[in-house]
Design a protein around this motif. Structure first.
Motif, PDB file in Angstrom:
ATOM      1  N   LEU B  53       8.450  25.856  -3.525  1.00  0.00           N
ATOM      2  CA  LEU B  53       8.672  26.502  -2.233  1.00  0.00           C
ATOM      3  C   LEU B  53       8.244  25.596  -1.098  1.00  0.00           C
ATOM      4  CD1 LEU B  53       9.390  29.408  -1.159  1.00  0.00           C
ATOM      5  CD2 LEU B  53       6.953  29.743  -0.930  1.00  0.00           C
ATOM      6  N   ARG B  54       9.163  25.285  -0.211  1.00  0.00           N
ATOM      7  CA  ARG B  54       8.796  24.447   0.930  1.00  0.00           C
ATOM      8  C   ARG B  54       8.025  25.297   1.933  1.00  0.00           C
ATOM      9  NH1 ARG B  54      11.421  22.313   5.767  1.00  0.00           N
ATOM     10  NH2 ARG B  54      13.200  23.668   5.395  1.00  0.00           N
ATOM     11  N   LEU B  55       6.864  24.805   2.333  1.00  0.00           N
ATOM     12  CA  LEU B  55       6.082  25.519   3.337  1.00  0.00           C
ATOM     13  C   LEU B  55       6.558  25.084   4.710  1.00  0.00           C
ATOM     14  CD1 LEU B  55       2.484  25.441   1.787  1.00  0.00           C
ATOM     15  CD2 LEU B  55       4.299  27.109   1.519  1.00  0.00           C
ATOM     16  N   GLU B  58       7.817  28.804   9.582  1.00  0.00           N
ATOM     17  CA  GLU B  58       8.202  30.207   9.421  1.00  0.00           C
ATOM     18  C   GLU B  58       7.332  30.942   8.417  1.00  0.00           C
ATOM     19  OE1 GLU B  58      10.782  31.573  11.977  1.00  0.00           O
ATOM     20  OE2 GLU B  58      10.569  32.702  10.121  1.00  0.00           O
ATOM     21  N   ASN B  59       7.139  30.348   7.247  1.00  0.00           N
ATOM     22  CA  ASN B  59       6.495  31.101   6.171  1.00  0.00           C
ATOM     23  C   ASN B  59       5.005  30.795   6.012  1.00  0.00           C
ATOM     24  OD1 ASN B  59       6.425  28.665   4.755  1.00  0.00           O
ATOM     25  ND2 ASN B  59       8.175  29.141   3.477  1.00  0.00           N
ATOM     26  N   ALA B  60       4.538  29.685   6.554  1.00  0.00           N
ATOM     27  CA  ALA B  60       3.114  29.356   6.427  1.00  0.00           C
ATOM     28  C   ALA B  60       2.647  28.597   7.664  1.00  0.00           C
ATOM     29  CB  ALA B  60       2.865  28.532   5.165  1.00  0.00           C
ATOM     30  N   MET B  84       4.947  24.238  -2.399  1.00  0.00           N
ATOM     31  CA  MET B  84       3.989  25.030  -3.168  1.00  0.00           C
ATOM     32  C   MET B  84       4.611  25.398  -4.510  1.00  0.00           C
ATOM     33  SD  MET B  84       1.380  27.763  -1.800  1.00  0.00           S
ATOM     34  CE  MET B  84       2.176  29.336  -1.634  1.00  0.00           C
TER      35      MET B  84
END
Lengths: 526, 257
Positions: B53-55, B58-60, B84
């Motif tokens: 999962l690319r951080l 947006e998401n982290a 991740m």
């Protein structure tokens, strides 16, 4: 059978099946590994999932099998582990599914159904043998003489290619089993590292990510992929998410599985119940054509909005809002809305039961009266119906209830169920919501058993029923029906008029609710 | 005085020396040619980036902000991506060759608070500045190529001991960078144990004290170490895992504790 197979999967499989080394591997696999030893190993260190050992998991598994039209039993086992996946062990026609304890602890019901549905998809499509063969390929190759390294790498690369497509197919099965694409999208993201509750799932970002494999990769490249990929928990996870999203947005999905199409929140830029309710209000007020309203209802109902489900149920029953008349689908939507406590749906369903048009066994006045009672506090038409029909419930007086409970307490002081005074407001509210008990009935006794619940009020016995509106047996009926108990493995199953309402461990009779039910029956027939 | 940490501030001499030796090795140079010919870096990047999962902002957003801060502390001008994975056995890795990126395990991330995470990110980015990603990638390609190409096995054996030694001592560089970034003795010693012990157990070592609970183990290690050159050489060939007592000793010497 539902056709959700990924288009390129069969083509890739045909290429694999024609490969000479693969045929030799298959023969070796069948004779050495196929089913017995691998399943025996599972039985040795995993826990079999049954209605008693893991009721929640068992219920969800059965539901997933039903959603995928799988008619045969495939045993399910629970294994201690940290991976967020399940696997299928054995071969086609003789296999078991093993799910990790991490899934059971971290996943919601829908996510669990998606994980199980993924494996069931592999089983339904006949993937099991080839997937498990890949896992044992190095061991099997050593048994086949004159197979060089080049041929070995080649056949592994073909299998890896096919396995990617097989996963795409199984992801679709997972979405069908869960009734929505969202749980499977979340599960793939979780195995890639996403942490629910701590991060936002940026699906839009993932859909835009591109990362291409070089067009022609030589033997060494294939060997490299074969070395790295098995070490990762979610190989090709990004492609799987993109592919699942693409399929859910497709015309085929919209036509054959509209609830999946409309469940894709990213397609419609909506997330959560609050947005669904707002979208419903907005849609009904602003959309002009029947078709658009129908589509909006499908979309919002897929997000779990009970009001939309009720409206959709009626639309299917009567054939409006651009939807083809389909009584069966309509009743199903009404039931779902009723299970969520929607008063209008309860009323509509009650009317259908009363007229015998609910697709059940004909007129069911008792069920109709019950549904109307559940709706009466919030739906005027239900209250009027009850007034017109007249109250015919047999209700025990307060004194009779007290005497009954005193007799039970005196003879069975170590009972495990909760009785009148011990039932707090919180438990009372919970029981009413869980068992659909009308507000005008007093709960006298309640107990949780094997993940289900039973309650005795001053009018009826209520018991939870898998996937359906909870069972209700009014005292009037109970007086005429037989109360019986029979052995079910080591437990005693209690039924009233043939309907199972309670189950307890035989040695614990004195602690169970059974004696209370016996006393109640005596009181009613006296 | 520069506003950021320089390579010479934190890179361990042994790390520098061994990395140079490895990159100069004939077998490793051959591995570089093979990697270019077969586009192995593209394959490597494809497999990892499509499975982890690319951080992002947006998401982290918190983690990305720390990463940018860490890059600034090292004077890095090119942003580094971070991915991740859900893997209980891994902590954080440096990946890639021409375009390095970080790969961190969700399980490991949970064990780190914000300050510790910043220190870890600085340490691994420091590794990128020191070129560790290149050495790691080439060693991996060499290992792969041994099985499939005509690279003399002796070349591999010659490099085997050196590469294991380097894989262990690169951690000295990470530890130094961590200490320079955080300035905290306690956190620097704590991070040695985070991947293997839980916080409650690490607390018992009392790293904030002048004499902590791990010293005794280090003394025992020192008694056994260096007894026999052949034994040490054999250990060196067999093990590429960083030895905690050695790391502990090195960072104490560097920091002057």
């Amino acid at each position: 059978m539902q056709d959700y197979r990924y288009p390129n999967e069969e083509k890739a499989l045909n290429i694999v099946l024609k490969n000479g080394v693969f045929k030799a591997l298959l023969s070796a696999f069948q004779s050495v590994s196929a089913s017995l030893t691998s399943i025996a190993r599972v039985m040795d260190h995993c826990l079999v999932v049954t209605e008693y050992t893991q009721p929640r998991l068992h219920r969800l598994y059965r539901k997933a099998m039903k959603m995928l039209d799988i008619p045969y039993e495939v045993p399910l086992y629970l294994d201690e582990g940290y991976v967020l996946t399940a696997k299928t062990v054995g071969t086609d026609g003789d296999c078991v599914v093993v799910i990790s304890s991490e899934c059971l602890e971290s996943c919601t019901d829908e996510q669990l159904m998606a994980v199980l549905g993924h494996e069931l998809g592999h089983i339904a499509m006949g993937h099991v043998r080839n997937i498990n063969l890949f896992g044992e390929i190095d061991m099997l190759l050593s048994q086949i003489p004159k197979v060089g390294m080049v041929a070995a790498v080649g056949v592994k690369a073909l299998l890896l290619d096919w396995m990617r497509y097989a996963d795409f197919t199984a992801d679709r099965a997972a979405a069908i089993a869960a009734g929505s694409v969202m749980p499977m999208l979340q599960m793939i993201a979780c195995s890639m590292g996403y942490e629910a509750g701590k991060m936002k799932l940026d699906v839009r970002g993932m859909l835009q990510d591109t990362c291409m494999l070089p067009e022609k990769i030589g033997l060494l490249g294939k060997a490299y992929i074969q070395q790295i990929q098995p070490t990762l928990e979610a190989p090709n996870g990004l492609w799987r998410i993109q592919e699942l999203y693409r399929w859910s947005a497709s015309w085929q999905c919209r036509k054959e599985w509209p609830q999946l199409h409309y469940s894709n929140a990213y397609l419609f830029e909506l997330e959560g119940e609050k947005d669904a309710a707002a979208a419903y209000e907005r849609g009904m007020k602003t959309l002009e054509t029947d078709n658009e309203r129908g589509l909006a209802l499908l979309h919002v109902a897929a997000l779990g909005n009970a009001k939309a489900m009720n409206e959709l149920g009626m639309a299917y029953l009567l054939g409006y809002n651009g939807l083809t008349q389909s009584p069966q689908v309509g009743v199903a939507y009404l039931k779902r809305a009723a299970q969520l406590g929607n008063a209008q749906a309860l009323f509509h369903l009650g009317m259908l039961c009363y007229t015998g048009m609910d697709g059940g066994k004909g007129q069911d006045r008792n069920m109709a009266m019950r549904l109307m009672r559940m709706a009466a506090g919030r739906e005027e038409r239900a209250k009027r119906f009850l007034d017109e029909q007249g109250e015919d419930r047999l209700r025990l007086s307060e004194g009779t209830v007290q005497a009954l409970l005193d007799a039970y307490r005196a003879e069975f002081p170590h009972h495990s169920c909760l009785l009148l005074d011990a039932i707090s407001k919180k438990i009372d509210n919970y029981a009413r919501a869980f068992l659909y008990i009308p507000p005008d009935e007093t709960i006298c006794a309640a107990e949780v058993f094997f993940g289900k619940m039973i309650a005795v009020t001053d009018c009826a016995v209520y018991s939870s029923c898998e996937g359906e509106i909870p069972l209700c047996i009014p005292f009037g009926e109970m007086a005429k029906e037989q109360l019986a108990g029979k052995m079910f493995y080591e437990d005693r199953e209690v039924s009233i008029g043939g309907r199972v309402v309670y189950r307890y461990v035989e040695e614990e009779t004195a602690r169970s609710m059974m004696p209370l039910l016996v006393l109640l029956k005596k009181q009613l027939t006296a | 005085m520069s506003d950021f940490m320089r390579l010479t501030d934190y890179q361990h001499e042994k790390d520098r020396g061994l990395a140079a030796k490895i990159l100069d090795n004939a077998a490793v140079k051959k591995a570089l040619e093979i990697a270019a010919e077969y586009k192995l870096e593209d394959i490597y990047t494809y497999v990892y980036k499509s499975s982890c999962l690319r951080l992002t902002q947006e998401n982290a957003p918190g983690i990305i902000a720390l990463l940018r801060r860490a890059e600034k502390m090292l004077g890095m001008t090119q942003p580094v991506e971070i991915y991740m994975q859900h893997n209980y056995d891994e902590d954080i890795r440096i990946c890639g060759f021409h375009s390095p990126f970080l790969l961190i395990s969700a399980h490991y991330l949970k064990a780190l608070d914000e300050k510790m995470l910043l220190g870890i990110l600085v340490s691994r980015l420091a590794g990128i500045c020191a070129g560790h990603h290149r050495v790691l990638f080439l060693l991996e390609i060499l290992e792969l190529a041994i099985g499939y190409m005509s690279i003399p096995i002796l070349a591999d054996l010659a490099i085997g001991g050196i590469s294991n030694d380097w894989k262990r001592c690169r951690y000295y560089t990470y530890d130094r960078a961590f200490y320079l970034a955080t300035g905290s003795r306690e956190m620097t010693l704590r991070q040695l144990f985070v991947p293997v012990l839980d916080n409650e157990q690490i607390d018992r070592f009392c790293f904030e004290c002048e004499q902590d609970g791990y010293e005794e183990q280090v003394h025992m290690f020192e008694k056994k170490e260096g007894l026999d050159d052949a034994l040490e050489a054999a250990n060196s060939i067999l093990s590429n895992q960083a030895w905690t007592p050695q790391r502990y000793r090195e960072i104490r010497a560097f920091a002057g504790w």
